[in-house]
Design an enzyme around this catalytic site. Sequence first.
Site, PDB file in Angstrom:
ATOM      1  N   GLY A  46      66.138  31.408  60.154  1.00  0.00           N
ATOM      2  CA  GLY A  46      65.581  31.081  61.467  1.00  0.00           C
ATOM      3  C   GLY A  46      64.750  32.194  62.086  1.00  0.00           C
ATOM      4  N   HIS A  68      78.158  28.306  55.929  1.00  0.00           N
ATOM      5  CA  HIS A  68      76.868  28.696  56.507  1.00  0.00           C
ATOM      6  C   HIS A  68      77.096  29.901  57.426  1.00  0.00           C
ATOM      7  CE1 HIS A  68      73.198  28.657  58.852  1.00  0.00           C
ATOM      8  NE2 HIS A  68      72.657  27.962  57.873  1.00  0.00           N
ATOM      9  N   GLU A 111      76.031  30.658  60.215  1.00  0.00           N
ATOM     10  CA  GLU A 111      76.286  30.350  61.635  1.00  0.00           C
ATOM     11  C   GLU A 111      77.755  29.979  61.848  1.00  0.00           C
ATOM     12  OE1 GLU A 111      73.139  27.503  62.114  1.00  0.00           O
ATOM     13  OE2 GLU A 111      71.694  29.140  61.857  1.00  0.00           O
ATOM     14  N   LYS A 151      71.440  21.050  61.522  1.00  0.00           N
ATOM     15  CA  LYS A 151      72.223  21.815  62.508  1.00  0.00           C
ATOM     16  C   LYS A 151      72.559  20.910  63.700  1.00  0.00           C
ATOM     17  CE  LYS A 151      70.248  25.950  60.596  1.00  0.00           C
ATOM     18  NZ  LYS A 151      69.823  27.332  60.729  1.00  0.00           N
ATOM     19  N   SER A 211      64.044  30.645  56.198  1.00  0.00           N
ATOM     20  CA  SER A 211      62.633  30.609  56.597  1.00  0.00           C
ATOM     21  C   SER A 211      61.699  30.098  55.502  1.00  0.00           C
ATOM     22  CB  SER A 211      62.180  31.987  57.090  1.00  0.00           C
ATOM     23  OG  SER A 211      62.900  32.361  58.244  1.00  0.00           O
ATOM     24  N   GLU A 215      71.614  32.775  50.964  1.00  0.00           N
ATOM     25  CA  GLU A 215      71.067  32.706  52.309  1.00  0.00           C
ATOM     26  C   GLU A 215      71.198  34.066  53.002  1.00  0.00           C
ATOM     27  OE1 GLU A 215      70.159  28.749  53.673  1.00  0.00           O
ATOM     28  OE2 GLU A 215      71.905  29.348  54.804  1.00  0.00           O
ATOM     29  N   ASN A 270      69.323  20.974  56.495  1.00  0.00           N
ATOM     30  CA  ASN A 270      70.429  21.188  57.434  1.00  0.00           C
ATOM     31  C   ASN A 270      69.875  21.009  58.849  1.00  0.00           C
ATOM     32  OD1 ASN A 270      72.528  22.115  58.986  1.00  0.00           O
ATOM     33  ND2 ASN A 270      72.461  24.228  58.245  1.00  0.00           N
TER      34      ASN A 270
HETATM   35  P1  PGA Z   1      65.787  28.185  58.386  1.00  0.00           P
HETATM   36  O1  PGA Z   1      67.353  27.973  58.232  1.00  0.00           O
HETATM   37  O2  PGA Z   1      65.124  27.399  57.288  1.00  0.00           O
HETATM   38  O3  PGA Z   1      65.477  27.648  59.756  1.00  0.00           O
HETATM   39  O4  PGA Z   1      65.534  29.636  58.260  1.00  0.00           O
HETATM   40  C1  PGA Z   1      67.938  28.022  56.968  1.00  0.00           C
HETATM   41  C2  PGA Z   1      69.406  27.772  57.076  1.00  0.00           C
HETATM   42  O5  PGA Z   1      69.991  27.851  58.159  1.00  0.00           O
HETATM   43  O6  PGA Z   1      70.021  27.484  56.047  1.00  0.00           O
END
Ligand code: PGA
Length: 271
Positions: A184, A99, A101, A10, A224, A178, A8
Site C-alpha cells: 500500500g 496478512h 495487517e 480488504k 504495490s 509480502e 484482497n
Molecule cells: P497493495 O496491497 O497491492 O495495495 O500494496 C497488497 C496486499 O495488501 O497484499
Amino acid sequence: MKFLVVGNWKMNPQSLSEANRLFDSVGAEAEKNKNVQAIICPPFIYIPVLAGLSAFAKGYDGLAFGSQDCFWEEKGAFTGEISAAMLKDSGCEYVILGHSERRRYFGETDETLNKKIKAALLAGLKPILCVGENDEQRKNGKTEDVLRNQLENDLKGVSGPNPQVPSSKFQVPVVAYEPVWAIGTGNACEPKPALSAVLFIRKILTRLFNRQNPENFQILYGGSVNAKNAVGYVKTGGINGFLLGGGSLDPKEFGEIMKTAGNLKSAGFEL
Ligand code: PGA
C-alpha cells in the site's frame, strides 16, 4: 500450475451494491483471461452473496473465492469468529492467512496462525500464507531470518515428523512474499530482490515439506503491484502469482495485470 492473481479487497467496498458492481467488472475481466486463475477475497459478509451469484447466475470461469482470515475452532462460543468450514460452505476455496495487517492490528501471532492454517487445510480450504519483513528488518539485513522464522513457526506440524493430524489430509499452502514496507505504499520491491526472496522461500518449503521438486510450490509476490510493474515479476519466471490490494479494487487495473500474466510464459510454469 496456473498463475494466480489474488485480489484482497480488504475492508472495501462500502456497500453490497458496490461490491456487486465491482464483482461484475472483475468477473468480466476474469472471463477474458481464463489462462490465469483469479481469486477474489471480499469482506466476509459479501462472500455468500457474490459466490451464490457466480455459481448460479453468472458463472464466471477462471474465478474463485477466498476470505481474508478464518478462525481455528470448528464451532462454539467464539463470538464474532467465522470457521473455515463455514467459509468453505459459503463458496470459498482459499483463505488468506497472516496478512501483515492482521499481524499488526489484530495481534495475529505465528502460534495462532499455525492453528488457523491447520484448520483451513482440514476444512478443505487452501491457505495463502503471507510472510515478509518490515522496513527495519530489511534495513538490518534480517529478511531471510524473518522469512525462515515465520515459515518454520507458521507451518509447524503441517508437514514433517510429528503432525497433529495425518499429513495425508494436508495440501501444501500457497505462500505470498509480502514485504511489509511495500504494501500500500507505491514502493514495490523490485523484481530481482522479490525473486531472491521467493527462491529463498522455495528452498525453506522444500526442506520443511521434504519435497524433491522445489518448482511444485506456488509462491506469489504482493506489495504495490500495478499494471505497469507487473510484467517485471512475471518475466522473472520464478514468481507464480500476485497478491493485490489496491490493484484489485480497480477492474481495469486488475484486468491488465491478468492479461500481462496470461501473455507471458513464466519459465517452467503453465500459465
Ligand atoms: P497493495 O496491497 O497491492 O495495495 O500494496 C497488497 C496486499 O495488501 O497484499
